[in-house]
Design a protein around this motif. Structure first.
Motif, PDB file in Angstrom:
ATOM      1  N   TRP A   1      29.782  12.227 -55.227  1.00  0.00           N
ATOM      2  CA  TRP A   1      28.890  13.302 -56.173  1.00  0.00           C
ATOM      3  C   TRP A   1      27.450  14.059 -56.290  1.00  0.00           C
ATOM      4  CZ3 TRP A   1      26.686  16.180 -60.399  1.00  0.00           C
ATOM      5  CH2 TRP A   1      28.295  15.826 -61.299  1.00  0.00           C
TER       6      TRP A   1
ATOM      7  N   ARG B   1      26.665  17.397 -55.910  1.00  0.00           N
ATOM      8  CA  ARG B   1      26.791  18.110 -56.629  1.00  0.00           C
ATOM      9  C   ARG B   1      25.338  18.987 -56.345  1.00  0.00           C
ATOM     10  NH1 ARG B   1      30.461  19.465 -60.381  1.00  0.00           N
ATOM     11  NH2 ARG B   1      32.146  19.675 -58.915  1.00  0.00           N
TER      12      ARG B   1
ATOM     13  N   ALA C   1      19.814  10.689 -60.365  1.00  0.00           N
ATOM     14  CA  ALA C   1      21.710  10.798 -61.427  1.00  0.00           C
ATOM     15  C   ALA C   1      22.689   9.922 -61.216  1.00  0.00           C
ATOM     16  CB  ALA C   1      22.112  11.730 -60.070  1.00  0.00           C
ATOM     17  N   ARG C   2      21.892   8.614 -60.218  1.00  0.00           N
ATOM     18  CA  ARG C   2      22.544   7.169 -60.754  1.00  0.00           C
ATOM     19  C   ARG C   2      22.382   6.597 -61.660  1.00  0.00           C
ATOM     20  NH1 ARG C   2      19.992   5.713 -55.447  1.00  0.00           N
ATOM     21  NH2 ARG C   2      21.115   6.551 -53.712  1.00  0.00           N
ATOM     22  N   ILE C   3      21.428   7.396 -61.752  1.00  0.00           N
ATOM     23  CA  ILE C   3      21.399   6.130 -63.918  1.00  0.00           C
ATOM     24  C   ILE C   3      22.443   6.612 -64.811  1.00  0.00           C
ATOM     25  CG2 ILE C   3      20.155   6.081 -65.624  1.00  0.00           C
ATOM     26  CD1 ILE C   3      17.472   5.689 -63.632  1.00  0.00           C
ATOM     27  N   ASP C   4      22.277   8.877 -64.619  1.00  0.00           N
ATOM     28  CA  ASP C   4      23.234   9.052 -64.987  1.00  0.00           C
ATOM     29  C   ASP C   4      24.573   8.926 -65.003  1.00  0.00           C
ATOM     30  OD1 ASP C   4      21.429  10.174 -66.963  1.00  0.00           O
ATOM     31  OD2 ASP C   4      21.075  12.480 -65.113  1.00  0.00           O
ATOM     32  N   GLY C   5      25.291   8.191 -63.725  1.00  0.00           N
ATOM     33  CA  GLY C   5      26.427   7.777 -63.568  1.00  0.00           C
ATOM     34  C   GLY C   5      26.754   8.556 -62.631  1.00  0.00           C
ATOM     35  N   ALA C   6      26.395   8.620 -61.749  1.00  0.00           N
ATOM     36  CA  ALA C   6      26.955   9.706 -60.179  1.00  0.00           C
ATOM     37  C   ALA C   6      27.395   9.083 -59.546  1.00  0.00           C
ATOM     38  CB  ALA C   6      25.517  11.326 -60.051  1.00  0.00           C
ATOM     39  N   GLY C   7      27.943   9.270 -58.940  1.00  0.00           N
ATOM     40  CA  GLY C   7      28.457   8.389 -57.084  1.00  0.00           C
ATOM     41  C   GLY C   7      27.410   8.931 -56.640  1.00  0.00           C
TER      42      GLY C   7
ATOM     43  N   GLU D   1      17.706   8.964 -57.825  1.00  0.00           N
ATOM     44  CA  GLU D   1      17.737   7.716 -58.428  1.00  0.00           C
ATOM     45  C   GLU D   1      18.312   8.262 -60.060  1.00  0.00           C
ATOM     46  OE1 GLU D   1      14.199   6.668 -58.258  1.00  0.00           O
ATOM     47  OE2 GLU D   1      14.246   5.066 -56.108  1.00  0.00           O
TER      48      GLU D   1
END
Lengths: 359, 297
Positions: free
Chosen positions: B202, B206, B193-199, B191
């Motif tokens: 990705w 990663r 990572a999703r907020i950070d903008g990762a697809g 979550e």
């Protein structure tokens, strides 16, 4: 920076309603704390603002823009999780620069902003380390750094201090407050700890079972709780409640509990109450020692000295009262002492609904 | 009783003696376990040692009694004969290509399926997971023959692709990775990572894959050896000598060339090299990945 508006938002998991028609306004730059017992829906509401949970009905706006269908990454928010959610395989610098890297910023810019944030948080010497090499407090700070570095419109905190020990929690609380004063970023903060709520918030939202019970400034909630739930939730040790009714004695309004305890009530409150069954609430710190013969005689059941004050559990008639006294008490369990409420400190609630009576 | 013994809170002489004898007994038990384990590991190593040493022996010495561990007259004749008379290197090559491709495919399918089954809680997916687990119950021999006809229809007999048919997906691998994801990757990490903008892709590449390194290493070893030691399927798919895997080749060695113990030993010893190398290389991963499913930070 931006205001967050939550309007008539509802959410259900299957048949269980988690959030029911909740409306909360978070003004631009404010520090709003959602507080309540576990399972009250506060975390779900925060996750709905973040975009991690869908909104069943109602609207959430950030900076005037409805974000119901906006992806989390496009909401311009940053979230700090209870377990920090640091990427274990990335260094502290990489953790903090993660979002900037995804946003396609240049290496130089990322390095500069990470270094600046690390300086603010006192993390400069740890940038090359990995999360597992840091202590709990340092990890918490990295999680905050990861949020700050993005310079988002809104910070969301989900019980960020719960995993820290008591001493560190107090220290981080102060740091958070200082940080907010400095950055002035709109913040929504979830906790089940009412002391955290009281100390950090500009405005507290008390929730229970998916419903907002009361919204207000910390001292407003403390001084004028809207119902018995808020009254018992805010303040520690919790408020004493006595059930009973009102009557008149010698021309003055008096509350008489089922157990026979009597406390004076203001005429205004008595008039508003009429003759419904009432609950009288008095905070432990508002019970004071009275000269013999003037207050309510109570037998001491237990004494808990904390050093700065003494917690007294006392029995009077069929009632139990908790009092927090500033004085050192020489009496022992089994002795009697005389307690009376500070003038105007009592609260009256309707027993049936729990709602506050009067001003 | 001495004065020191009589002091309150101190142990009496009898208690000290009791403690000492208990410690001695524990030490004796430890030593016994050590001896037992040493004997057992020697017993397990011995056949392997004989296999390797037999490869270096002359036929006369092979039959001599008592058998020698270090050959008196070591010879490379068996090895050179094996390498000259049979396409051993070709078989090892076949096995290597088969095992490597199978491992890659199993790692890829297990990682993707395991991650999705662990982190995307849809009802249809849990049904799918049940079905995947259920396939583990059906023995390979049951569908080996139908699979053979499929391979034949596709014209894949005697090819690496034909060998791979039954070795592209491993239900246990999917299960292993799913459990590892559940235990070692908290939802909040994804979550965040999703907020950070990762697809999603990705995040998988990663965040998820790097954190599954241990489990994937273990699974890689398992998958490699599963293919390396496979026998029944390669035996029926490969009918031409040049398409054999090493397992099949070794088995046919004994019938095709009578029982020449020296040569069989030499060939077997050669075959051990890649397996042992891989195991030593990935040993740490293997133990970690299998032993610890929960890598709590």
């Amino acid at each position: 920076m931006a205001a967050v508006e939550i309007q008539n938002v509802s959410k259900a998991f299957g048949k269980t309603e988690i959030i029911r028609q909740v409306s909360v306004d978070v003004p631009d730059g404010a520090f709003v704390v959602l507080v309540g017992p576990s399972g009250c829906g506060k975390s779900t509401l925060l996750r709905m603002i973040a975009g991690l949970e869908d909104i069943d009905s109602g609207v959430i706006r950030i900076g005037g823009r409805a974000i119901n269908d906006v992806e989390p990454k496009n909401r311009d928010i940053a979230m700090v999780f209870q377990n920090y959610a640091l990427y274990p395989h990335l260094s502290i610098a990489e953790n903090m620069g993660f979002s900037l890297r995804l946003a396609g910023r240049s290496k130089a810019e990322i390095m500069e902003r990470v270094a600046e944030t690390a300086r603010i948080l006192g993390l400069s010497q740890y940038l090359a380390r990995y999360p597992r090499q840091l202590s709990g407090g340092q990890r918490q700070r990295v999680a905050m750094g990861r949020a700050i570095v993005r310079n988002p419109q809104v910070f969301l905190f989900d019980e960020p201090l719960s995993n820290l020990d008591a001493k560190l929690r107090v220290q981080m609380r102060a740091e958070l407050k200082e940080l907010h004063a400095r950055l002035k970023t709109t913040t929504v903060y979830v906790t089940h700890d009412q002391i955290e709520a009281m100390t950090l918030a500009d405005r507290i939202v008390v929730m229970r079972d998916g419903v907002v019970e009361q919204v207000g400034a910390p001292l407003e909630l403390y001084d004028r709780p809207a119902n018995t739930f808020v009254a018992s939730f805010i303040g520690s040790p919790a408020m004493n409640f006595l059930e009973g009714s009102l009557s008149r004695e010698n021309g003055a309004a008096v509350f008489v509990s089922a157990g026979g305890t009597r406390f004076p009530v203001t005429a205004g409150d008595a008039a508003k109450a009429g003759d419904v069954a009432v609950t009288y609430g008095i905070r432990p710190e508002h019970l004071v020692l009275a000269p013999d013969g003037e207050g309510t005689e109570a037998e001491i059941a237990a004494l808990e000295p904390t050093g700065s004050e003494t917690h007294v559990v006392a029995r009077t008639g069929g009632d139990r009262l908790m009092a927090v006294l500033r004085e050192r008490i020489t009496a022992r369990a089994g002795d009697t002492l005389s307690l009376s409420p500070s003038p105007g400190a009592g609260h009256l609630f309707e027993t049936a609904s729990g709602r506050r009576i009067g001003a | 009783m001495s004065i020191a013994d009589a002091r309150p809170g101190e142990m009496t002489a009898a208690e000290i003696a009791l403690g000492r004898s208990r410690r001695r007994r524990r030490r004796a038990a430890d030593r016994l376990i050590d001896v037992l384990l040493t004997v057992v590991s020697c017993l397990m190593l011995l056949p392997l040692l004989f296999l390797v040493s037999n490869g270096f022996k002359t036929p006369q010495e092979m039959l001599a009694w008592p058998p020698t561990i270090i050959p008196n007259e070591p010879t490379f004749a068996n090895f050179s004969a094996v390498l000259r008379d049979t396409p051993l290197l070709r078989w090892i090559g076949n096995s290597l290509v088969f095992a490597v491709l199978s491992s890659i495919s199993i790692l890829a399918t297990s990682a993707i399926a395991g991650y999705i089954l662990a982190k995307f809680p849809f009802r249809s997916l849990s049904v799918l997971f049940m079905v995947i687990l259920a396939t583990a119950i059906v023995p390979f021999e049951v569908y080996m023959i139908p699979l053979y006809f499929q391979a034949q229809a596709l014209g894949l007999l005697n090819t690496t692709w034909g060998l791979l048919l039954g070795y592209l997906v491993m239900s246990f691998g999917i299960f292993l990775i799913r459990q590892n994801v559940i235990h070692s990757i908290p939802d909040e990490l994804i979550e965040a990572a999703r907020i950070d903008g990762a697809g999603e892709l990705w995040i998988f590449w990663r965040i998820v894959l790097p954190l599954l390194r241990g489990a994937l290493g273990a699974l890689g070893v398992l998958a490699f050896f599963q293919a390396w030691t496979a026998f029944a399927w390669p035996l029926i798919v490969a009918s031409r000598s040049e398409a054999y895997t090493i397992e099949v080749g070794l088995a046919l060695f004994q019938t095709g060339f009578t029982v020449d113990l020296g040569r069989v030993s030499a060939a077997s010893a050669l075959v051990l090299i890649p397996s042992i190398t891989l195991f030593v290389w990935l040993r740490r991963n293997f133990v970690q990945g299998v032993a610890s499913t929960g890598l709590k930070e």
